[in-house]
Design a protein around this motif. Structure first.
Motif, short mmCIF file in Angstrom:
data_model
loop_
_atom_site.label_atom_id
_atom_site.label_comp_id
_atom_site.label_asym_id
_atom_site.label_seq_id
_atom_site.Cartn_x
_atom_site.Cartn_y
_atom_site.Cartn_z
N LEU A 253 0.81 -1.21 0.00
CA LEU A 253 0.00 0.00 0.00
C LEU A 253 0.85 1.27 0.00
O LEU A 253 0.34 2.36 -0.26
N GLU A 254 2.12 1.12 0.31
CA GLU A 254 3.04 2.26 0.30
C GLU A 254 4.29 1.87 -0.49
O GLU A 254 4.52 0.69 -0.78
N LYS A 255 5.09 2.85 -0.83
CA LYS A 255 6.32 2.58 -1.57
C LYS A 255 7.21 1.67 -0.73
O LYS A 255 7.55 2.00 0.41
N PRO A 256 7.61 0.52 -1.27
CA PRO A 256 8.44 -0.40 -0.49
C PRO A 256 9.90 0.04 -0.45
O PRO A 256 10.33 0.89 -1.23
N ASP A 257 10.66 -0.56 0.46
CA ASP A 257 12.10 -0.36 0.49
C ASP A 257 12.75 -1.19 -0.61
O ASP A 257 12.11 -2.06 -1.22
N ALA A 258 14.02 -0.96 -0.82
CA ALA A 258 14.75 -1.70 -1.85
C ALA A 258 14.78 -3.20 -1.55
O ALA A 258 14.87 -4.03 -2.46
N SER A 259 14.70 -3.53 -0.27
CA SER A 259 14.63 -4.92 0.14
C SER A 259 13.30 -5.15 0.85
O SER A 259 13.07 -4.63 1.94
N LEU A 260 12.41 -5.90 0.21
CA LEU A 260 11.06 -6.13 0.74
C LEU A 260 10.97 -7.54 1.30
O LEU A 260 11.21 -8.52 0.58
N THR A 261 10.63 -7.65 2.59
CA THR A 261 10.52 -8.95 3.23
C THR A 261 9.06 -9.32 3.44
O THR A 261 8.28 -8.55 4.00
N LEU A 262 8.68 -10.51 2.97
CA LEU A 262 7.31 -11.03 3.12
C LEU A 262 7.37 -12.27 4.01
O LEU A 262 8.11 -13.22 3.74
N LYS A 263 6.57 -12.26 5.06
CA LYS A 263 6.65 -13.31 6.07
C LYS A 263 5.91 -14.60 5.70
O LYS A 263 6.27 -15.67 6.17
N TYR A 264 4.87 -14.49 4.88
CA TYR A 264 3.92 -15.60 4.81
C TYR A 264 3.91 -16.36 3.50
O TYR A 264 3.08 -17.25 3.32
N LEU A 265 4.83 -16.03 2.57
CA LEU A 265 4.84 -16.71 1.28
C LEU A 265 6.22 -17.31 1.00
O LEU A 265 7.25 -16.67 1.24
N LYS A 266 6.23 -18.52 0.47
CA LYS A 266 7.46 -19.18 0.06
C LYS A 266 7.37 -19.53 -1.42
O LYS A 266 6.52 -20.33 -1.84
N PRO A 267 8.21 -18.91 -2.26
CA PRO A 267 8.13 -19.16 -3.71
C PRO A 267 8.54 -20.58 -4.07
O PRO A 267 9.32 -21.24 -3.36
N LYS A 268 8.04 -21.00 -5.20
CA LYS A 268 8.48 -22.27 -5.77
C LYS A 268 9.93 -22.15 -6.21
O LYS A 268 10.36 -21.10 -6.68
N LYS A 269 10.69 -23.20 -6.03
CA LYS A 269 12.10 -23.18 -6.38
C LYS A 269 12.31 -22.78 -7.83
O LYS A 269 11.62 -23.28 -8.73
N ASP A 270 13.22 -21.86 -8.05
CA ASP A 270 13.61 -21.38 -9.38
C ASP A 270 12.49 -20.64 -10.11
O ASP A 270 12.54 -20.44 -11.34
N SER A 271 11.45 -20.25 -9.40
CA SER A 271 10.37 -19.48 -10.04
C SER A 271 10.74 -18.00 -10.10
O SER A 271 11.66 -17.53 -9.42
N TRP B 36 1.49 -1.21 -5.19
CA TRP B 36 2.21 -2.12 -6.08
C TRP B 36 1.85 -3.56 -5.74
O TRP B 36 1.78 -3.93 -4.56
N ALA B 37 1.67 -4.39 -6.76
CA ALA B 37 1.34 -5.79 -6.56
C ALA B 37 2.45 -6.68 -7.10
O ALA B 37 2.87 -6.54 -8.25
N PHE B 38 2.94 -7.59 -6.26
CA PHE B 38 3.99 -8.53 -6.62
C PHE B 38 3.38 -9.91 -6.82
O PHE B 38 2.64 -10.40 -5.97
N HIS B 39 3.71 -10.54 -7.95
CA HIS B 39 3.21 -11.88 -8.27
C HIS B 39 4.24 -12.91 -7.87
O HIS B 39 5.41 -12.84 -8.25
N ILE B 40 3.78 -13.90 -7.08
CA ILE B 40 4.66 -14.94 -6.54
C ILE B 40 3.99 -16.30 -6.74
O ILE B 40 2.86 -16.51 -6.32
N ASN B 41 4.69 -17.22 -7.36
CA ASN B 41 4.20 -18.59 -7.50
C ASN B 41 4.82 -19.42 -6.40
O ASN B 41 6.05 -19.55 -6.32
N GLY B 42 3.98 -19.97 -5.52
CA GLY B 42 4.54 -20.72 -4.40
C GLY B 42 3.48 -21.23 -3.47
O GLY B 42 2.41 -21.68 -3.91
#
Length: 472
Positions: free
Chosen positions: A405-423, A463-469
């Motif tokens: 909902l706000e401009k993120p930092d250069a390093s954005l940490t998400l606690k609850y999602l784990k991406p698929k390997k090599d995605s 901003w919306a980030f798409h993550i497969n995981g």
């Protein structure tokens, strides 16, 4: 004589089989009518609700006679919402009717309204067929207090809008008030009726339900084929829980696939909008009003909200919510598994106010880029937010979205999602994949290049980030 007897016997046999056929058809029709829609299976409900759950975003329209006084009566600005001016201004019915005789929205353009709905990224429309003042925006056979018989306009507004919606692929819904200040048997327990024997009023209200409300609902379903019936005014004292269940059953019998909100019954808990737990109340979804549920819900719900402070048009209400607030509301509602029904109040001429148009088009522009994080999504099983982050999941997939909902930092940490390997992880609207790593005990860390961060402006909104995981 033998030939006469033969023909007579044939006629008797034919009559017998025809009678049997008619009896079977009658029994079939009777069976159809006694389906108990209050005991619908989860599978049937899920199928019926599917398009609505996928839609996430709709337009509410409060429009009628109240747009003529536009919040002012006898030179005085009337407090409270515009469509209640008859009540709060204590305007006699006969005097209020004079406004109805002036209702002539010559600038109304159904196709343009529906085009705006599409540009805003909305998927459905709900318009007031009849608000509490009792004035009808269609050509009713049951009443003369309508757009064709009582007003100078002489055109069926609902017909024009229903046809425009079907033509442009927008689902069509109707708001309909259970109470009616214009009808002598349906007055609200307030300052628009005289005091009297409550039992007498209850009997009069039953008559109103049978001879006026239900026939009008049948007109609306038969003539305009709505996808939603959105009831209101259920708090009227004479209306009962049993009548609410029966009304739900009646409307579903008219059109089994139709969606009906919980205000068809008496279960709503104030503006919070979800049903109380003391009884089995009718209705397919909850209706929080001017608020968003504090937490996610497994139940279907729809938050209806205004862009300013009123539903019906008030000429002097300029307290407009910002486009950022409206977009964040949509994101927040979606992350909690709800729908967002955003209101406009057109003028008496049939014009949607320009501040509404501007905000709707801005929302549509944001959705052009980020809509995949909103439409056809569901809430996460265990989490919907992390500080200024909201999460959604594309249904029937392993595609997740983290919406900042706000401009993120250069390093954005998400606690609850784990991406698929090599995605790959993408920021919607940008084609280049972002670098990321997953750290046990810390979470997903996404690196956002400076060049990307520099594209953020005050009009980015989110901003919306798409993550497969997977969710963890």
């Amino acid at each position: 004589m033998k030939r006469v007897h033969f023909y007579f016997i044939c006629l008797v046999i034919a009559s017998f089989f025809l009678s049997c056929k008619n009896n079977k058809q009658a029994q079939h029709e009777e069976k159809k009518q006694i389906v108990n829609y209050l005991e619908e299976s989860k599978e049937s409900l899920d199928k019926r609700m599917e398009w609505w759950r996928d839609a996430r975003f709709g337009m509410f329209i409060h429009w009628g006679v109240y747009s003529i006084p536009a919040g002012t009566y006898k030179g005085k600005k009337i407090e409270n919402i515009g469509e209640w001016i008859q009540f709060f201004g204590k305007i006699p019915v006969e005097e209020y009717e004079e406004y109805a005789k002036q209702f002539n929205p010559e600038k109304f353009d159904a196709d343009a309204w529906v085009q705006l709905i599409k540009e805003a990224g909305m998927k459905y429309l709900v318009i007031t067929s009849k608000h509490h003042d009792g004035f009808c925006l269609w050509d009713s056979e049951v009443a003369t207090y309508d757009i064709m018989d009582f007003a100078p306009y002489k055109k069926d507004i609902l017909k024009a809008l229903s046809e425009a919606c079907k033509k442009q692929g927008i689902k069509f819904g109707l708001y309909h008030s259970i109470l009616d200040w214009h009808h002598q048997d349906a007055h609200y327990n307030g300052n628009l009726r005289e005091k009297g024997d409550e039992k007498v009023y209850a009997e009069r209200f039953k008559k109103y339900l049978k001879e006026y409300l239900k026939p009008q609902l049948k007109e609306l379903v038969d003539n305009y084929d709505p996808d939603i019936l959105w009831f209101d005014g259920e708090w009227v004292g004479e209306f009962t829980h049993e009548q609410g269940k029966e009304l739900y059953q009646y409307v579903r019998t008219l059109k089994p696939s139709i969606l009906i909100n919980n205000r068809v019954d008496k279960g709503r808990q104030g503006y919070q909008g979800m049903n109380k737990g003391d009884k089995d109340y009718a209705g397919d979804f909850g209706t929080p009003e001017q608020e968003i549920l504090k937490n996610a819900s497994d139940l279907d719900w729809e938050s209806c909200m205004t862009m300013n402070d009123t539903w019906g048009y008030k000429s002097y209400d300029h307290n407009w919510k910002s486009a950022k607030t409206l977009i964040h509301n949509l994101i927040d509602v979606t992350s909690k598994g709800g729908n967002y029904l955003l209101n406009v109040g057109p003028t008496s001429e049939g014009i949607i106010p320009e501040p509404s148009v501007e905000r709707l088009k801005t929302m549509g522009n944001w959705l052009d880029t980020n809509g995949e994080a909103i439409y056809q999504t569901e809430r996460l099983k265990n989490h919907y937010k992390q500080e200024d982050i909201r999460f959604t999941k594309k249904k029937n997939t392993n595609d997740y979205y983290a919406i900042s909902l706000e401009k993120p930092d250069a390093s954005l940490t998400l606690k609850y999602l784990k991406p698929k390997k090599d995605s790959d992880i993408y920021l919607l609207g940008h084609n280049k994949a972002l670098s990321w790593k997953y750290v046990d005990g810390k979470g997903l860390v996404i690196q956002i290049p400076k060049a990307v961060l520099n594209t953020w402006t005050e009009k980015s909104y989110a901003w919306a980030f798409h993550i497969n995981g997977t969710e963890i």
